[in-house]
Structure formats: C-alpha cells, structure tokens
Write a protein that holds these residues in place. Sequence first.
Motif, PDB file in Angstrom:
ATOM      1  N   UNK A 245       0.918  -1.052   0.146  1.00 50.78           N
ATOM      2  CA  UNK A 245       0.017   0.128  -0.020  1.00 50.78           C
ATOM      3  C   UNK A 245       0.695   1.254   0.011  1.00 50.78           C
ATOM      4  N   UNK A 246       0.349   2.325  -0.714  1.00 54.16           N
ATOM      5  CA  UNK A 246       1.202   3.550  -0.658  1.00 54.16           C
ATOM      6  C   UNK A 246       1.509   4.140   0.856  1.00 54.16           C
ATOM      7  N   UNK A 247       0.312   4.355   1.370  1.00 54.05           N
ATOM      8  CA  UNK A 247       0.485   4.818   2.838  1.00 54.05           C
ATOM      9  C   UNK A 247       0.737   3.494   3.543  1.00 54.05           C
ATOM     10  N   UNK A 248       1.526   3.900   4.636  1.00 56.08           N
ATOM     11  CA  UNK A 248       2.253   2.710   5.545  1.00 56.08           C
ATOM     12  C   UNK A 248       1.380   1.834   6.291  1.00 56.08           C
ATOM     13  N   UNK A 249       1.535   0.602   6.182  1.00 56.26           N
ATOM     14  CA  UNK A 249       0.915  -0.394   6.998  1.00 56.26           C
ATOM     15  C   UNK A 249       1.917  -0.589   8.280  1.00 56.26           C
ATOM     16  N   UNK A 250       1.343  -1.218   9.277  1.00 54.09           N
ATOM     17  CA  UNK A 250       2.176  -1.745  10.329  1.00 54.09           C
ATOM     18  C   UNK A 250       2.532  -3.072  10.241  1.00 54.09           C
ATOM     19  N   UNK A 251       3.512  -3.746  10.766  1.00 55.77           N
ATOM     20  CA  UNK A 251       4.057  -4.982  11.045  1.00 55.77           C
ATOM     21  C   UNK A 251       3.721  -6.100  10.086  1.00 55.77           C
ATOM     22  N   UNK A 252       4.092  -5.262   8.600  1.00 50.16           N
ATOM     23  CA  UNK A 252       3.915  -6.283   7.471  1.00 50.16           C
ATOM     24  C   UNK A 252       2.619  -6.264   6.939  1.00 50.16           C
ATOM     25  N   UNK A 253       1.590  -5.381   7.554  1.00 46.99           N
ATOM     26  CA  UNK A 253       0.291  -5.462   7.017  1.00 46.99           C
ATOM     27  C   UNK A 253       0.385  -4.478   5.857  1.00 46.99           C
ATOM     28  N   UNK A 254      -0.460  -4.592   4.997  1.00 45.29           N
ATOM     29  CA  UNK A 254      -0.597  -3.757   3.863  1.00 45.29           C
ATOM     30  C   UNK A 254       0.621  -4.170   2.811  1.00 45.29           C
ATOM     31  N   UNK A 255       0.982  -5.482   2.987  1.00 50.70           N
ATOM     32  CA  UNK A 255       2.156  -6.048   1.974  1.00 50.70           C
ATOM     33  C   UNK A 255       1.645  -7.404   1.378  1.00 50.70           C
ATOM     34  N   UNK A 256       1.942  -7.815   0.122  1.00 46.70           N
ATOM     35  CA  UNK A 256       1.587  -9.197  -0.248  1.00 46.70           C
ATOM     36  C   UNK A 256       2.687  -9.426  -1.229  1.00 46.70           C
ATOM     37  N   UNK A 257       3.508 -10.566  -1.313  1.00 48.94           N
ATOM     38  CA  UNK A 257       4.373 -11.168  -2.090  1.00 48.94           C
ATOM     39  C   UNK A 257       3.927 -11.985  -3.220  1.00 48.94           C
TER      40      UNK A 257
END
Lengths: 356, 356
Positions: A148-160
């Motif tokens: 995600x462009x805006x920050x997620x936390x603890x690896x949230x908002x990311x997908x490999x």
Amino acid sequence: MSRPLPAGATIGILGGGQLGRMLSVAAARLGYRTHIYEPAANPPAGDVAHRVTTAGYDDLPALGDFARSVDIVTYEFENIPTSALDALEAQCPIHPNRRALAISQDRLIEKAFLHDLGIATAPFAAVDDAGDLAEALDEIGTPSILKTRRLGYDGKGQARLDSTGDAAAALAAISGAPAILEGFIDFSREVSVIAARSLSGEVTAFDPGENVHRAGILRTTTIPARLSEAQRTDAVFLAGRILNALKYVGVMGVEFFVTRKGLIVNEIAPRVHNSGHWTQNGCAVDQFEQHIRAIAGWPLGDGARHADVVMENLIGDDIDRVPAIAREANAAIHLYGKAEARPGRKMGHVNRIVRR
Amino acid sequence: MSRPLPAGATIGILGGGQLGRMLSVAAARLGYRTHIYEPAANPPAGDVAHRVTTAGYDDLPALGDFARSVDIVTYEFENIPTSALDALEAQCPIHPNRRALAISQDRLIEKAFLHDLGIATAPFAAVDDAGDLAEALDEIGTPSILKTRRLGYDGKGQARLDSTGDAAAALAAISGAPAILEGFIDFSREVSVIAARSLSGEVTAFDPGENVHRAGILRTTTIPARLSEAQRTDAVFLAGRILNALKYVGVMGVEFFVTRKGLIVNEIAPRVHNSGHWTQNGCAVDQFEQHIRAIAGWPLGDGARHADVVMENLIGDDIDRVPAIAREANAAIHLYGKAEARPGRKMGHVNRIVRR
C-alpha cells in the motif's frame, strides 16, 4: 546562521513513544523543556518531559492549545494527519518540514522523489487496480511485492508475488488500496545513515551502521558497517543530497541496500531512527541531541564516533534478559518504561561498546 | 542478592537540582519513574521527572504523601533535617542510610569516623569554646582553619588562623557555633573516587579523577588523575573500606589530598558527586545509573572507562560560552535548565572526550 531557540524554551513533540522519550532527554540536556502530545495515556516520553497532553490527532482545540504552549514542534513518527499539521502550523513552526512528511507518508511519492533526484531505488510502478498490476508485473516481473502507498504496520498492507498468478490474491490482501509494486532487490546487506541538516543548511552524518532485521523488525545495528570506503562515502553523500533537496531541518534516517551494482535507497524516515540509537554511547553528540540542535538553530555536532558499538533491540520477551545484560561489561542499557511486554514491542535497547 | 525493584516502580528523590535531574534521567533509562521532592518551584529535575512535589522539608504531611507515593527514597544532597528523615523512613526505605547522612552532616563525626577506621585525615580537634580552641591550637598549630561542624555554604562558617592571635576573631566569624579546628595539609593535588556499593554488598569504583577548584568551587575533573599505580589502588581501596564500614548502598564521592606521606581523605559526600560527571561520556554505566542500580537492587556496572574525559563545570557567566563549545569536536554539553545565571551558580558542564 539563525538565532538559536533561547534557553528555557519549550519544544513540542508529537508522539510519546521511545523516540519522543529520548528526544525529550536530549532537549533537557541542551536546556530546553518539552511538551509531549500523545493520544495514548501514560506515554513513555511522559516520564522525562516537562508536560504531557493526552489527546487525539483529531482534537483540533487540544492541538491549538499545544501549539500555543510551545516554541517549535517536532515529531517522532511520520503518520501525522494533514488536518493536525494544518492546525499546528497555524501557530508555530514544524521541523522537519511538511514536504519531508508528505514524501515519507506515501511510498509512491517517496520513490518518485528519489527517482527524480537520480537516486537508485527498487524498480517500482503505481498500482491502483488489476489492470495496473498486470502492466506492472509485465515490467517488473516476479518475485515482487505489492505494498500500500500509505504505511501499514507489522507487515500489514504488503503481499508477496512469486508469479503472475498471485495477482488477484495480492490485491485482495491489501483490500484494493492504492499501492505500488516493487521489484525484489538482491542485496548483500542493509546499512543506514543517520544524517542531519541544520537551520543554516549545514549537513552532517554519523558513520553508517549495518542493520539486521528479523520478522520485519530491526534487531541489531553494528558500527562500523562492512562497507568499502567508496560505499561509505557514497552512502553519506546520497543522504546529504536527499536532505538538501528537501531543505530538510532535523535528523533523517536513510536505509540502503548494498547490491553488486551499488547502493539502493530502501526508505527514508523523517525523524530520529532506531538504527541511530548506537550514537548514544558512541558519540559526544547523539542523534537525539543532533535533532534538537538542528531544529533549535544550534550548530550541528560533528558526529565522529569515539567507540565502536553494537546496538541490540530488546523486543517483547527480550526484556527478561535485562538482568543478565546488566552483568555484562561495556553494555549500556536503555529501557523505555513500557509496562507490558507484548510480542514485537520494542521495550528497550542495549548499546554494547566495543573498545578500540 | 536482593530482588530488584520491579520495572515501573517509582523512586523518590529529595532535592530537585542538577544531581536530581541527572539521577532522574538514569532512573528512566532503567525503566523507573521518579518523583522529585523540592521546596523551590520549577526545579531543574522537574523537567525530566514523572512527578514533582513542591513543599518544604518541614511539611510533614507532604513528606508523608511523597513517601507513600514512591517505592524507595534517595537524595541528591546531605543536609536533610532529621525530622524529615523520620517522617519518610516510617513509610519506605531510604538509601544511602542515615548513618552515612549523619556522618557527612557533621565534620567532627566524619573525621572521627575516618580516624576510627585508621584512615588518614587532616589533624583535627573539637572546638566548642575559646578554651577548646586554645588547646586545639597548641596541638595543631597554624596555619589552620576553624570550621563549623555542620555544613556552611560558599566558604561561610569557616575562618582561617595564621597565628594564635587570630583565635578570638575566628570564633566570632563562626558565631561561636560548635566547630572543629583542622590543620592545613600540604598537598600536591586533589583527586576523588566515585565508588558504589550495592544492596548485596558488591563494591566498585570508577577511575579516580583529578580535581581543580577555584574560589571553593570545582572547575575541572580530569581522567585519568596523575597518580602512581599504588596511589590509584590505595584511593579505590580506601573508598571501598568507607562504603563497607557504613554498609552503604548507593554512590559516594570521596575526596582525597595527595601528599608526600600518602593519601588523606578530605571529605566524603553520600551521593553522586560533581567530580563524577565525566562518567556520562566515559563509561557504559555512569555514576547516576550506578546509584540507581545500587539502590534498586541491580548488579553494579563495571565502571571501566572507554574514553579519557576532561569535565569542565559551567559556572555563572560560563553559560555564555556554550555557543562556542557547541562547535567543538568531542564536547558533550550537559545543561541544567536553570533560568538565571548567578555568579557561582552551576549552570551545566561539558565533558570533553579525549580519544585514546
């Protein structure tokens, strides 16, 4: 050269976590008082501050009162709502400036800013929908990571993504939020530079540190980093260019990947940085004081280190090792006064001084 | 080994000056909160404390409330009235103990205590009236100095005698208060040892520093002191004997005169000491943390120095030199946040790190 903030002036700090706590101690050491603004009750910084306001970032009257009670405002984290910044800036100066905040709040803007400066980053592309993602995968390939462009936390908002077949699942994982696709970087190590720029435009940097992460959280920073002299110079030079381009005032953390093709900027943080904690025991002027010096119109400290240091974060249950660490020679313990040791929570750090 | 004070506990500190301020920061670094008790408003320690009580040492209800709000009590100065100590000790433990306080509050008791331990001091004799003084002058001779038993400030309560003819004037100068006559010591230099003893009886000391005074006020402490290896060992050994004899818990400053006949104890201070400020930038564990470790039941830090340091006090107008000092390499500035720079007032100090 700007006139320094007079002795006894009050520095407002947005955020009452450990960074605010250590900034507050540094401000006191230079003769200033601090006023902490923090939504959560009993913030770590409150134990070493002159005053604490407990209120949310949407509480505009509280923000106004806070801003009127201080001489300048700084912050310990980058996700401050724009409306809060507007309310504050109507009353008093904020350092570092809003452009630095805007850039670090949005991965796409950050990457584009670095790209425009000619600074190498991971390959990236904007992704707002499935069509964008398909195009981005064509260009960048896999493995890659959708963030995600805006920050997620603890690896949230990311997908490999390991293949183009992962596209739909990745989009679902980030709930279709505006995102960027980043190509994977093949790097040998990660280093960071803690740099500072003063009100009068002076720039300096501490020696680069080498960082080791586990589960997305910084575990150790080792000084000096294993870098060639050319890499070391390059890292400091790149950090300086970023600060100057932003007319930045304060301390910034710049994270680099070391690759066979040179240094690649991973991300920038417009604040004091976990990988700079070693300076507390390795330098006459640490990163926290350097930040206060910068925003208060002092000359910057020279940043030279008088000792090698290995910094280790104490995360969650690591706090149970403090009694053993307290018996080590040359170990400087810094605890944050947090009541509850939750998994992944930064409870303190240790700077192990390596005699030279 | 005693159980350490639990994380998040509150340490009460009597006195809100610069020593209380730096103790408070050290307590926070170990995960404790502090509550400062100080008669004067806006104490320096209040800028970095969790809580401040502004009340006199004769305010027994305030002292009771203070003692009930904290887990242990310590202090930054030795002239605490006995009635205040009684009120506090009814509620919670005080470290260092009252015997150490009683000894350091009275020059005669202090000298007699050291004498009983077989530790060399200046020759001394009790003087309660003109008859005593005549006898003391017979024994000790001149030059000598008549000092009130209880502490005066800024050289008050002292009178120098260059001949027996000065006796009447000297007694008048101290208003006939209970006193001691001390013989002058011919010393080459003054050194001090900052030693600590833990709740479990462990004793350690920082390297001796060499002190230079001007107008009765410490100006600089240089580490290492110019001492032979035998003198160095002797100084540390003597300090350890004093701590053990008192079953002392906490940090103590012991001042020595270096004479041709060996080391002579000048005075002891049952608290962190100005001549130990260098440890903030020379050691992994400084004297303030060492004191908190001792009274909170932690193991002591090892006290080894990783850098040589010259500490300079910033007194009165010296504060005007801070902008220049801020431009020096390897100078660590520590200001106390005092609003007004009166002559003789300690405004801060600088630790100049000497690279080894």
